[in-house]
Design a protein around this motif. Structure first.
Motif, PDB file in Angstrom:
ATOM      1  N   ASN A 211      80.829  27.544  32.719  1.00 31.89           N
ATOM      2  CA  ASN A 211      81.768  28.295  31.775  1.00 31.89           C
ATOM      3  C   ASN A 211      83.141  28.420  32.560  1.00 31.89           C
ATOM      4  OD1 ASN A 211      79.680  28.244  29.978  1.00 31.89           O
ATOM      5  ND2 ASN A 211      78.627  29.809  30.984  1.00 31.89           N
ATOM      6  N   VAL A 212      83.204  28.770  33.820  1.00 26.55           N
ATOM      7  CA  VAL A 212      84.512  29.121  34.418  1.00 26.55           C
ATOM      8  C   VAL A 212      85.324  28.050  35.222  1.00 26.55           C
ATOM      9  CG1 VAL A 212      85.440  30.834  35.822  1.00 26.55           C
ATOM     10  CG2 VAL A 212      83.180  31.484  34.664  1.00 26.55           C
ATOM     11  N   ALA A 213      86.275  27.668  34.864  1.00 25.07           N
ATOM     12  CA  ALA A 213      86.904  26.598  35.510  1.00 25.07           C
ATOM     13  C   ALA A 213      87.318  27.016  36.737  1.00 25.07           C
ATOM     14  CB  ALA A 213      88.122  26.299  34.682  1.00 25.07           C
ATOM     15  N   GLY A 214      87.271  26.102  37.858  1.00 25.93           N
ATOM     16  CA  GLY A 214      87.572  26.297  39.169  1.00 25.93           C
ATOM     17  C   GLY A 214      86.632  27.178  39.716  1.00 25.93           C
ATOM     18  N   GLU A 215      85.673  27.483  39.196  1.00 26.38           N
ATOM     19  CA  GLU A 215      84.635  28.290  39.910  1.00 26.38           C
ATOM     20  C   GLU A 215      84.160  27.808  41.100  1.00 26.38           C
ATOM     21  OE1 GLU A 215      81.129  29.548  37.768  1.00 26.38           O
ATOM     22  OE2 GLU A 215      80.722  31.575  38.940  1.00 26.38           O
ATOM     23  N   GLU A 216      83.791  26.526  41.127  1.00 28.72           N
ATOM     24  CA  GLU A 216      83.142  25.885  42.095  1.00 28.72           C
ATOM     25  C   GLU A 216      84.319  25.752  43.513  1.00 28.72           C
ATOM     26  OE1 GLU A 216      81.492  22.080  40.958  1.00 28.72           O
ATOM     27  OE2 GLU A 216      81.177  21.448  43.193  1.00 28.72           O
ATOM     28  N   SER A 217      85.401  25.639  43.234  1.00 32.15           N
ATOM     29  CA  SER A 217      86.441  25.707  44.572  1.00 32.15           C
ATOM     30  C   SER A 217      86.328  27.046  44.835  1.00 32.15           C
ATOM     31  CB  SER A 217      87.663  25.262  44.029  1.00 32.15           C
ATOM     32  OG  SER A 217      88.297  25.903  43.245  1.00 32.15           O
ATOM     33  N   GLU A 262      77.865  38.503  32.471  1.00 30.97           N
ATOM     34  CA  GLU A 262      78.779  38.786  31.175  1.00 30.97           C
ATOM     35  C   GLU A 262      79.187  37.338  30.412  1.00 30.97           C
ATOM     36  OE1 GLU A 262      78.799  42.014  30.400  1.00 30.97           O
ATOM     37  OE2 GLU A 262      79.616  41.747  28.679  1.00 30.97           O
ATOM     38  N   VAL A 263      79.603  36.394  31.591  1.00 30.13           N
ATOM     39  CA  VAL A 263      80.256  35.092  31.096  1.00 30.13           C
ATOM     40  C   VAL A 263      79.108  34.234  30.770  1.00 30.13           C
ATOM     41  CG1 VAL A 263      81.206  33.106  31.847  1.00 30.13           C
ATOM     42  CG2 VAL A 263      82.241  35.406  32.755  1.00 30.13           C
ATOM     43  N   GLN A 264      77.870  34.531  31.244  1.00 31.76           N
ATOM     44  CA  GLN A 264      76.796  33.687  30.847  1.00 31.76           C
ATOM     45  C   GLN A 264      76.458  34.158  29.540  1.00 31.76           C
ATOM     46  OE1 GLN A 264      74.102  34.094  33.985  1.00 31.76           O
ATOM     47  NE2 GLN A 264      74.791  32.502  35.135  1.00 31.76           N
ATOM     48  N   LYS A 265      76.466  35.475  29.126  1.00 34.75           N
ATOM     49  CA  LYS A 265      75.951  36.041  27.710  1.00 34.75           C
ATOM     50  C   LYS A 265      77.084  35.577  26.681  1.00 34.75           C
ATOM     51  CE  LYS A 265      74.701  40.488  28.853  1.00 34.75           C
ATOM     52  NZ  LYS A 265      74.897  41.734  28.598  1.00 34.75           N
ATOM     53  N   ASN A 266      78.389  35.647  27.034  1.00 32.28           N
ATOM     54  CA  ASN A 266      79.235  35.246  25.962  1.00 32.28           C
ATOM     55  C   ASN A 266      80.344  34.320  26.717  1.00 32.28           C
ATOM     56  OD1 ASN A 266      81.166  34.851  24.325  1.00 32.28           O
ATOM     57  ND2 ASN A 266      81.883  37.208  23.982  1.00 32.28           N
ATOM     58  N   PRO A 267      80.277  33.123  26.851  1.00 32.72           N
ATOM     59  CA  PRO A 267      80.913  31.916  27.314  1.00 32.72           C
ATOM     60  C   PRO A 267      82.262  31.984  26.824  1.00 32.72           C
ATOM     61  CG  PRO A 267      79.026  31.049  26.731  1.00 32.72           C
ATOM     62  CD  PRO A 267      79.037  32.221  26.066  1.00 32.72           C
ATOM     63  N   ASN A 268      82.641  32.616  25.741  1.00 35.35           N
ATOM     64  CA  ASN A 268      84.052  32.727  25.312  1.00 35.35           C
ATOM     65  C   ASN A 268      84.715  33.764  25.497  1.00 35.35           C
ATOM     66  OD1 ASN A 268      83.664  30.275  23.677  1.00 35.35           O
ATOM     67  ND2 ASN A 268      82.712  31.256  22.192  1.00 35.35           N
ATOM     68  N   ASN A 269      84.170  34.927  26.442  1.00 36.75           N
ATOM     69  CA  ASN A 269      84.862  35.773  26.802  1.00 36.75           C
ATOM     70  C   ASN A 269      85.915  35.776  28.032  1.00 36.75           C
ATOM     71  OD1 ASN A 269      85.386  38.558  27.831  1.00 36.75           O
ATOM     72  ND2 ASN A 269      83.365  39.330  27.667  1.00 36.75           N
ATOM     73  N   GLU A 270      87.007  35.577  27.620  1.00 34.92           N
ATOM     74  CA  GLU A 270      88.126  35.087  28.560  1.00 34.92           C
ATOM     75  C   GLU A 270      88.359  36.375  29.633  1.00 34.92           C
ATOM     76  OE1 GLU A 270      89.684  32.191  29.277  1.00 34.92           O
ATOM     77  OE2 GLU A 270      88.473  31.353  27.673  1.00 34.92           O
TER      78      GLU A 270
ATOM     79  N   SER B 317      82.275  46.035  26.292  1.00 36.88           N
ATOM     80  CA  SER B 317      81.847  46.837  27.530  1.00 36.88           C
ATOM     81  C   SER B 317      81.961  45.609  28.611  1.00 36.88           C
ATOM     82  CB  SER B 317      80.557  47.108  27.309  1.00 36.88           C
ATOM     83  OG  SER B 317      79.818  47.186  28.321  1.00 36.88           O
ATOM     84  N   ARG B 318      82.291  45.978  29.629  1.00 32.19           N
ATOM     85  CA  ARG B 318      82.500  45.572  31.119  1.00 32.19           C
ATOM     86  C   ARG B 318      83.565  44.590  31.035  1.00 32.19           C
ATOM     87  NH1 ARG B 318      76.362  44.008  33.286  1.00 32.19           N
ATOM     88  NH2 ARG B 318      75.495  46.081  33.086  1.00 32.19           N
ATOM     89  N   SER B 319      84.121  44.321  30.085  1.00 32.38           N
ATOM     90  CA  SER B 319      85.448  43.279  30.235  1.00 32.38           C
ATOM     91  C   SER B 319      86.496  43.795  29.059  1.00 32.38           C
ATOM     92  CB  SER B 319      85.149  41.842  29.755  1.00 32.38           C
ATOM     93  OG  SER B 319      84.175  41.777  28.683  1.00 32.38           O
ATOM     94  N   GLN B 320      86.991  44.753  29.067  1.00 33.68           N
ATOM     95  CA  GLN B 320      87.907  45.390  28.451  1.00 33.68           C
ATOM     96  C   GLN B 320      89.446  44.848  28.731  1.00 33.68           C
ATOM     97  OE1 GLN B 320      87.205  49.948  27.913  1.00 33.68           O
ATOM     98  NE2 GLN B 320      86.569  49.469  30.162  1.00 33.68           N
ATOM     99  N   ARG B 321      90.159  44.483  27.560  1.00 29.92           N
ATOM    100  CA  ARG B 321      91.447  43.793  27.747  1.00 29.92           C
ATOM    101  C   ARG B 321      92.391  44.715  26.788  1.00 29.92           C
ATOM    102  NH1 ARG B 321      92.037  37.564  27.832  1.00 29.92           N
ATOM    103  NH2 ARG B 321      94.041  37.594  29.066  1.00 29.92           N
ATOM    104  N   LEU B 322      93.565  44.399  27.404  1.00 30.49           N
ATOM    105  CA  LEU B 322      94.713  45.293  26.198  1.00 30.49           C
ATOM    106  C   LEU B 322      96.025  44.324  26.672  1.00 30.49           C
ATOM    107  CD1 LEU B 322      95.492  48.678  24.931  1.00 30.49           C
ATOM    108  CD2 LEU B 322      97.280  47.845  26.758  1.00 30.49           C
ATOM    109  N   ILE B 323      96.580  43.841  25.396  1.00 31.12           N
ATOM    110  CA  ILE B 323      97.842  43.054  25.731  1.00 31.12           C
ATOM    111  C   ILE B 323      98.842  43.939  24.755  1.00 31.12           C
ATOM    112  CG2 ILE B 323      99.220  41.174  25.176  1.00 31.12           C
ATOM    113  CD1 ILE B 323      96.413  39.478  25.592  1.00 31.12           C
ATOM    114  N   ALA B 324      99.851  44.175  25.245  1.00 29.41           N
ATOM    115  CA  ALA B 324     100.715  45.151  24.475  1.00 29.41           C
ATOM    116  C   ALA B 324     102.135  45.105  25.113  1.00 29.41           C
ATOM    117  CB  ALA B 324     100.240  46.848  24.796  1.00 29.41           C
ATOM    118  N   SER B 325     103.078  45.295  24.477  1.00 31.53           N
ATOM    119  CA  SER B 325     104.553  45.457  24.753  1.00 31.53           C
ATOM    120  C   SER B 325     105.178  46.760  24.904  1.00 31.53           C
ATOM    121  CB  SER B 325     105.235  44.086  23.969  1.00 31.53           C
ATOM    122  OG  SER B 325     105.386  44.915  22.626  1.00 31.53           O
TER     123      SER B 325
END
Lengths: 301, 347
Positions: A211-217, A262-270, B317-325
């Motif tokens: 899921n995470v690019a570059g994690e291996e390195s 968290e990433v495993q739960k939701n792989p789209n969580n950037e 939860s655990r990954s909060q994000r904010l983009i603002a200007s």
């Protein structure tokens, strides 16, 4: 601030890393939000730093500490409870000893008889043993690395076709055997030179996901740095800095673990992915600071 | 007669006792005579004042001093095993090294200029003061006070064990210490400074700057790039970072458990990265700043005194994000923390 404040005992336990990971997480979250607890934590940190700096000389002296004594006693206990002890106890019984000696005499006589009847086999056995000794040397060194990514080179470790032909006439055909040995040495050195890090407990615990690019390195770098740091951590770090290092490392590892979940739960969580990468970078920075110190100390000797 | 005898006896007794006391009076006179010598130096020369309570090697104070004429843009390499090191830039094309109560000094020319034949690379090494042999070994300098006067255009490379390092008014510095504080002032074209047990302080300097410490704080103020593209990087594991009036357009600031404080304005088009694991990130910026904030705070919290134009907000939860200007959003500001707090305040 929603939760109630923690007492100094709990704060101190948090600082010393004595709490369960869930509780640590709760307290960390609380401290980041509560000014009163943050002040308490800062005070406790200051006190610890002061105590460590005051006791630093004590820690660095060669007088065995209680911890060391405990370790020594533990290892003595382990020695006492060794694998061979029950076997020796079993063999001490007279009936067992008689039976064992009978078997020993029988095996020796059979071996002598077979050696007399087949002389060339002796040479083969001896030389085979030599080569057998050679192969594990290469494979032993490889086993560590093979676990991670040297697996493709592993099949070339067994040159079975040439083996028997060469081993029988080893004394006469040294030239033929040498290339085999040389190829093994080459494989060994390739494995050593390939910068694949040796598996460490940390690296084993944290495995790369797709899921995470570059994690291996990141993981490879962390594994190699961990190995370097663990080799000379005790000599490099003073008591207080060791304390700070271990604490920071524990916090970072905890963050990595949670963000990975968290990433495993939701792989789209950037966001989680970015925090995970930042935590990896923090760990690398932490480890490389110790590795750099190592290097500088070595260069100044 | 008896009276006369008595007087004579008393006089002789007095004379005798005076004679007995005479040597003592001579000694006390000697002590009184020991006074510090007043050194009057010719105009334009530095006067070195001997400090009181100095540690004395072998029962007496020892001083070593050497100088050499060099090129204005000389490279100087030295290593210091212990002692307070002070390097100062001066207007002369000359290196002068001084060590109090420590090693001998050796100024070893590594390379000379083809045009002027002046040394362009000099190594400053030391050796045991009790060793009477020729100075050949490349040992580190050590002493109570180590002072170097070098040309202002010099590049200085220092490696140290436990050293308090102060460097002023030179072109470029690369200093690496195992322990001890580093203080740098008026360095024109770049700094690389790392210590593993101590603080790093930089002021009035320019160029690409990299500051690192493991268990110490970093303070930098009034710092600017000397060329386009110069980066300002700081890294500490458990110390705090305080930055004021940093003019660089690219900043990479990282602390593991320490806090980060940035005071000043963001430059348009600049790239600012602030990262902590569990330390606070505090930005004290003008209300009329122009920047785009990209904040990631896992378990932490975000708080701004300045009005933000929120573009994206994600409170998972655990990954909060904010983009603002803020304002026109000219500079990019990335703020990442796992469990620390992010605060933006008005300057």
């Amino acid at each position: 601030m929603t939760d109630k404040c923690y007492d100094i005992g709990t704060i101190q336990a948090f600082l010393d890393g004595e709490l369960a990971s869930e509780q640590t997480e709760v307290i960390a979250r609380h401290v980041s939000a509560c000014d009163g607890c943050a002040v308490l934590l800062a005070e406790a940190e200051e006190e610890s730093a002061f105590a460590f700096s005051a006791l630093e000389q004590e820690f660095n002296t060669l007088v065995p500490t209680q911890r060391l004594w405990t370790k020594i006693n533990d290892s003595i206990e382990r020695e006492k409870k060794s694998f061979w002890k029950p076997i020796f106890v079993f063999l001490r019984q007279p009936s067992t000893a008689a039976f064992a000696s009978l078997i020993f005499v029988a095996v020796v006589s059979i071996t002598l008889l077979s050696l007399k009847s087949d002389e060339p086999a002796k040479i083969a056995t001896r030389n085979d043993a030599k080569i057998q000794n050679l192969i594990p040397v290469a494979s032993t060194n490889l086993t560590k690395n093979a676990a991670i990514s040297v697996a493709p080179s592993a099949p070339s470790l067994n040159p079975p076709v040439k083996r028997e032909a060469n081993f029988v006439n080893y004394n006469q055909n040294k030239e033929e055997v040498r290339p085999v040995k040389a190829s093994l040495v080459q494989i060994e050195s390739k494995a050593r030179n390939s910068k694949t890090p040796v598996a460490t407990p940390d690296a084993e615990r944290i495995t790369a996901s797709d899921n995470v690019a570059g994690e291996e390195s990141y993981l490879k770098t962390i594994a190699s740095l961990t190995e370097t740091v663990n080799e000379r951590k005790d000599q490099t770090l003073t008591a207080s800095s060791r304390f700070a290092f271990e604490r920071d490392l524990a916090v970072t590892n905890d963050a990595i673990k949670k963000m990975k979940k968290e990433v495993q739960k939701n792989p789209n969580n950037e966001a989680a992915k970015q925090i995970l990468r930042a935590s990896y970078q923090n760990k690398i920075d932490l480890l490389s600071s110790v590795a750099d110190k190592n290097e500088l100390m070595a260069s100044l000797k | 007669m008896t009276f006369r005898n008595t007087i004579t006896r008393k006089i002789s007794l007095t004379v005798f006792s005076l004679l007995c006391l005479a040597p003592f009076s001579f000694i006390s006179a000697q002590i009184v005579e020991i006074k510090p010598k007043v050194v009057v130096a010719p105009a334009g020369q530095t006067v070195r004042v001997k400090r009181k309570n100095k540690k004395v090697v072998g029962g007496r104070e020892t001083f070593a001093e050497k100088s050499i004429a060099v090129d204005a843009k000389v490279n100087i390499s030295l290593c210091v095993s212990e002692g307070n090191l002070k390097i100062t830039g001066w207007e002369r094309n000359e290196i002068r090294a001084f060590v109090a109560n420590g090693s001998k000094i050796n100024l070893k020319v590594q390379q000379k200029s083809r045009q002027t034949n002046n040394p362009v690379w000099v190594m400053v090494t030391g050796s045991d003061p009790t060793d009477e042999k020729e100075l050949s070994s490349e040992e580190c300098l050590s002493g109570e006070e180590i002072e170097l006067d070098v040309p202002r255009g010099a590049i200085v490379n220092v490696k140290g064990r436990t050293t308090e390092t102060k460097i002023e008014s030179v072109r470029k510095v690369d200093v690496k210490n195992i322990g001890g504080d580093i203080s740098l002032n008026n360095i024109e074209q770049g700094i690389k400074a790392a210590t593993y047990e101590g603080d790093v302080m930089v002021e009035n300097s320019g160029g690409a700057i990299t500051l690192e410490t493991a268990n110490g704080n970093i303070v930098a103020f009034d710092v600017a790039p000397s060329e386009i593209g110069d980066i300002f990087k700081t890294k500490t594991t458990s110390g705090a970072i305080t930055l004021e009036r940093i003019e660089h357009r690219q900043l990479e600031i990282g602390s593991n458990s320490g806090s980060i404080k940035f005071v000043g304005a963001f430059n348009g088009g600049g790239q600012y990265d602030f990262r902590t694991q569990n330390g606070t990130i505090l930005l004290l910026i003008p209300e009329k700043s122009s920047c785009k904030i990209n904040a990631l705070y896992g378990f932490g919290k975000f708080n701004s005194e300045i009005k933000l134009n929120i573009l994206t907000e994600n409170n998972i939860s655990r990954s909060q994000r904010l983009i603002a200007s803020i304002g026109g959003g000219d500079a990019n500001v990335n703020l990442t923390t796992y469990s620390g707090a992010i605060q933006i305040k008005k300057q």
